[in-house]
Write a protein that holds these residues in place. Structure first.
Motif, PDB file in Angstrom:
ATOM      1  N   UNK A  40      -6.222   2.393  -4.456  1.00 32.29           N
ATOM      2  CA  UNK A  40      -5.524   1.527  -3.505  1.00 32.29           C
ATOM      3  C   UNK A  40      -5.660   0.062  -3.917  1.00 32.29           C
ATOM      4  N   UNK A  41      -6.840  -0.314  -4.333  1.00 36.89           N
ATOM      5  CA  UNK A  41      -7.077  -1.692  -4.772  1.00 36.89           C
ATOM      6  C   UNK A  41      -6.167  -2.039  -5.957  1.00 36.89           C
ATOM      7  N   UNK A  42      -6.124  -1.158  -6.945  1.00 37.09           N
ATOM      8  CA  UNK A  42      -5.339  -1.437  -8.144  1.00 37.09           C
ATOM      9  C   UNK A  42      -3.840  -1.358  -7.875  1.00 37.09           C
ATOM     10  N   UNK A  43      -3.429  -0.440  -7.023  1.00 34.74           N
ATOM     11  CA  UNK A  43      -2.014  -0.376  -6.656  1.00 34.74           C
ATOM     12  C   UNK A  43      -1.586  -1.681  -5.996  1.00 34.74           C
ATOM     13  N   UNK A  44      -2.424  -2.174  -5.092  1.00 35.84           N
ATOM     14  CA  UNK A  44      -2.092  -3.412  -4.387  1.00 35.84           C
ATOM     15  C   UNK A  44      -2.108  -4.608  -5.344  1.00 35.84           C
ATOM     16  N   UNK A  46     -13.853  -7.757  -7.833  1.00 39.25           N
ATOM     17  CA  UNK A  46     -13.456  -7.266  -6.510  1.00 39.25           C
ATOM     18  C   UNK A  46     -14.284  -6.050  -6.149  1.00 39.25           C
ATOM     19  N   UNK A  47     -14.818  -6.002  -4.930  1.00 39.54           N
ATOM     20  CA  UNK A  47     -15.373  -4.750  -4.426  1.00 39.54           C
ATOM     21  C   UNK A  47     -14.266  -3.709  -4.412  1.00 39.54           C
ATOM     22  N   UNK A  48     -14.627  -2.444  -4.617  1.00 40.73           N
ATOM     23  CA  UNK A  48     -13.584  -1.422  -4.687  1.00 40.73           C
ATOM     24  C   UNK A  48     -12.926  -1.159  -3.338  1.00 40.73           C
ATOM     25  N   UNK A  49     -13.483  -1.671  -2.246  1.00 42.68           N
ATOM     26  CA  UNK A  49     -12.834  -1.498  -0.936  1.00 42.68           C
ATOM     27  C   UNK A  49     -12.074  -2.763  -0.531  1.00 42.68           C
ATOM     28  N   UNK A  50     -11.496  -3.444  -1.515  1.00 44.07           N
ATOM     29  CA  UNK A  50     -10.622  -4.581  -1.224  1.00 44.07           C
ATOM     30  C   UNK A  50      -9.179  -4.186  -1.519  1.00 44.07           C
ATOM     31  N   UNK A  51      -8.245  -4.789  -0.796  1.00 46.41           N
ATOM     32  CA  UNK A  51      -6.821  -4.494  -0.956  1.00 46.41           C
ATOM     33  C   UNK A  51      -6.057  -5.810  -0.945  1.00 46.41           C
ATOM     34  N   UNK A  52      -5.173  -5.994  -1.914  1.00 48.36           N
ATOM     35  CA  UNK A  52      -4.480  -7.272  -2.082  1.00 48.36           C
ATOM     36  C   UNK A  52      -3.133  -7.242  -1.363  1.00 48.36           C
ATOM     37  N   UNK A  53      -2.916  -8.233  -0.533  1.00 49.68           N
ATOM     38  CA  UNK A  53      -1.711  -8.297   0.289  1.00 49.68           C
ATOM     39  C   UNK A  53      -0.719  -9.350  -0.188  1.00 49.68           C
ATOM     40  N   UNK A  54      -1.233 -10.456  -0.751  1.00 54.95           N
ATOM     41  CA  UNK A  54      -0.383 -11.555  -1.189  1.00 54.95           C
ATOM     42  C   UNK A  54      -0.845 -12.048  -2.558  1.00 54.95           C
ATOM     43  N   UNK A  55       0.030 -12.770  -3.291  1.00 52.47           N
ATOM     44  CA  UNK A  55      -0.300 -13.218  -4.648  1.00 52.47           C
ATOM     45  C   UNK A  55      -1.624 -13.978  -4.750  1.00 52.47           C
ATOM     46  N   UNK A 111      -1.795   0.607   7.172  1.00 56.76           N
ATOM     47  CA  UNK A 111      -0.895   1.673   7.627  1.00 56.76           C
ATOM     48  C   UNK A 111       0.425   1.657   6.865  1.00 56.76           C
ATOM     49  N   UNK A 112       0.772   0.518   6.273  1.00 59.86           N
ATOM     50  CA  UNK A 112       1.996   0.413   5.479  1.00 59.86           C
ATOM     51  C   UNK A 112       1.762   0.788   4.015  1.00 59.86           C
ATOM     52  N   UNK A 113       0.675   0.300   3.433  1.00 65.15           N
ATOM     53  CA  UNK A 113       0.497   0.438   1.991  1.00 65.15           C
ATOM     54  C   UNK A 113      -0.080   1.791   1.573  1.00 65.15           C
ATOM     55  N   UNK A 114      -0.914   2.404   2.409  1.00 62.63           N
ATOM     56  CA  UNK A 114      -1.495   3.697   2.044  1.00 62.63           C
ATOM     57  C   UNK A 114      -0.413   4.776   1.874  1.00 62.63           C
ATOM     58  N   UNK A 115       0.558   4.905   2.791  1.00 61.11           N
ATOM     59  CA  UNK A 115       1.630   5.892   2.571  1.00 61.11           C
ATOM     60  C   UNK A 115       2.449   5.609   1.310  1.00 61.11           C
ATOM     61  N   UNK A 116       2.615   4.334   0.958  1.00 66.51           N
ATOM     62  CA  UNK A 116       3.336   3.987  -0.274  1.00 66.51           C
ATOM     63  C   UNK A 116       2.638   4.581  -1.488  1.00 66.51           C
ATOM     64  N   UNK A 117       1.327   4.371  -1.563  1.00 62.75           N
ATOM     65  CA  UNK A 117       0.583   4.880  -2.710  1.00 62.75           C
ATOM     66  C   UNK A 117       0.527   6.409  -2.681  1.00 62.75           C
ATOM     67  N   UNK A 118       0.385   6.978  -1.510  1.00 65.30           N
ATOM     68  CA  UNK A 118       0.361   8.442  -1.402  1.00 65.30           C
ATOM     69  C   UNK A 118       1.639   9.041  -1.988  1.00 65.30           C
ATOM     70  N   UNK A 119       2.770   8.434  -1.669  1.00 62.89           N
ATOM     71  CA  UNK A 119       4.046   8.927  -2.192  1.00 62.89           C
ATOM     72  C   UNK A 119       4.094   8.823  -3.713  1.00 62.89           C
ATOM     73  N   UNK A 120       3.550   7.732  -4.254  1.00 59.73           N
ATOM     74  CA  UNK A 120       3.521   7.563  -5.696  1.00 59.73           C
ATOM     75  C   UNK A 120       2.656   8.634  -6.363  1.00 59.73           C
ATOM     76  N   UNK A 121       1.482   8.891  -5.799  1.00 61.24           N
ATOM     77  CA  UNK A 121       0.561   9.865  -6.385  1.00 61.24           C
ATOM     78  C   UNK A 121       1.085  11.284  -6.281  1.00 61.24           C
ATOM     79  N   UNK A 122       1.844  11.558  -5.240  1.00 58.00           N
ATOM     80  CA  UNK A 122       2.400  12.906  -5.056  1.00 58.00           C
ATOM     81  C   UNK A 122       3.453  13.232  -6.105  1.00 58.00           C
ATOM     82  N   UNK A 123       4.029  12.214  -6.723  1.00 56.53           N
ATOM     83  CA  UNK A 123       5.079  12.422  -7.713  1.00 56.53           C
ATOM     84  C   UNK A 123       4.534  12.722  -9.101  1.00 56.53           C
TER      85      UNK A 123
END
Length: 311
Positions: A21-25, A96-105, A298-310
């Motif tokens: 999730x961190x790297x996807x973001x 970055x700690x592995x439990x960080x998520x990037x939202x903006x540049x 709640x927005x970004x986790x489903x995005x990554x899930x869809x990517x990984x499912x493919x």
């Protein structure tokens, strides 16, 4: 300038899910730093071939390192970045700690270093971080020497720097100066805490400390922030120019943040099942939250899930 970014992780599902999730973001939202080379360091065990393939496919450019597990507290493991990533291979290192998520540049996160204002950047530790140290002034005097002068200005007052090290930025020169002391000070503070905690917890004696009949001689009340204090002490001893990162780069989601830090105390979702159907319950709940961090997840986790499912 050559910039690298590093993370440290366990090889369990819950940790690797969070790293993904961190790297996807980062790749999606990191702005001018979205394509920075990432070094993923795992403790004790290397990633299996399947996991390496997933990370390489979705999150390149990326390299993998395995480091011996550092003891003391769990957070000591992040100090492996100082040795696992060769300082001669970069000018600036972002952690970055592995439990960080990037939202903006992250375009301006390194500006104070590029502008020559600092060699080490980290968000100021909050009350819970700072108050765990009984007498930080005494630690500075005893560990760094009585002539130490590396105080920092905060709200028009001078204070010894104290960090929340979930996100930090350092020059290669700073890394070389502080890496040895960061590890040494962490172990020294932890060993002192462990001995005092064991003694003060002995049957019959613990009540004397509990009721204040004997003064505690602990330098740190709890062990979890020890590594943060050790890095601060190493920076002070080295005489590094230090600047505090703006809270937007290490936030728990209550402001217009750039980096969300998903502390488990505030974000209690099951990280081992982030991309399973079982996650729908907490995702739905988070989408209706008033906390910006939860809405973002709640927005970004489903995005990554869809990517990984493919894959």
């Amino acid at each position: 300038m050559r910039i690298k970014l590093a993370l440290v992780s366990e090889t369990s599902e819950q940790y690797l899910n969070q790293v993904k999730l961190c790297l996807y973001s980062l790749r999606k939202n990191g702005g001018s730093l979205s394509q920075v080379l990432v070094t993923l360091i795992t403790n004790s065990n290397s990633l299996c071939r399947r996991q390496k393939a997933i990370f390489t496919k979705h999150f390149s450019p990326i390299e993998f390192k395995t480091a011996p597990r550092l003891g003391a507290i769990l957070h000591t493991s992040k100090l492996n970045i100082f040795y696992s990533v060769d300082p001669s291979s970069y000018d600036i290192l972002i952690y970055l700690d592995c439990d960080t998520v990037i939202r903006k540049p992250l375009d301006h996160i390194v500006d104070p270093i590029i502008n020559g204002e600092a060699e080490f950047l980290c968000r100021r530790g909050g009350k819970s971080d700072r108050d765990r140290f009984v007498d930080f002034d005494a630690l500075v005097k005893n560990i760094c020497g009585p002539k130490s002068k590396q105080k920092i200005s905060f709200e028009e007052k001078q204070e010894w720097p104290m960090f929340n090290t979930g996100v930090f930025v350092a020059t290669s020169k700073a890394v070389r100066q502080i890496r040895g002391d960061s590890v040494e000070f962490t172990y020294a503070l932890y060993d002192q805490w462990l001995r005092r905690d064991a003694f003060e917890g002995l049957p019959g004696i613990k009540y004397l400390f509990h009721f204040g009949l004997l003064p505690s001689r602990k330098e740190v009340l709890q062990n979890w922030p020890i590594e943060q204090g050790a890095i601060a002490l190493a920076c002070i001893k080295a005489g590094l120019p230090i600047a505090y990162l703006d809270e937007v780069y290490n936030s728990w989601g209550n402001i217009d943040f750039r980096i969300l830090h998903c502390f488990k105390s505030a974000y209690k979702f099951d990280r081992a099942k982030m991309y399973s159907k079982e996650a729908e319950k907490w995702i739905t709940k988070y989408s209706n939250s008033k906390l910006a961090g939860k809405i973002f997840l709640s927005d970004i986790v489903p995005e990554l899930r869809e990517l990984l499912e493919k894959q």
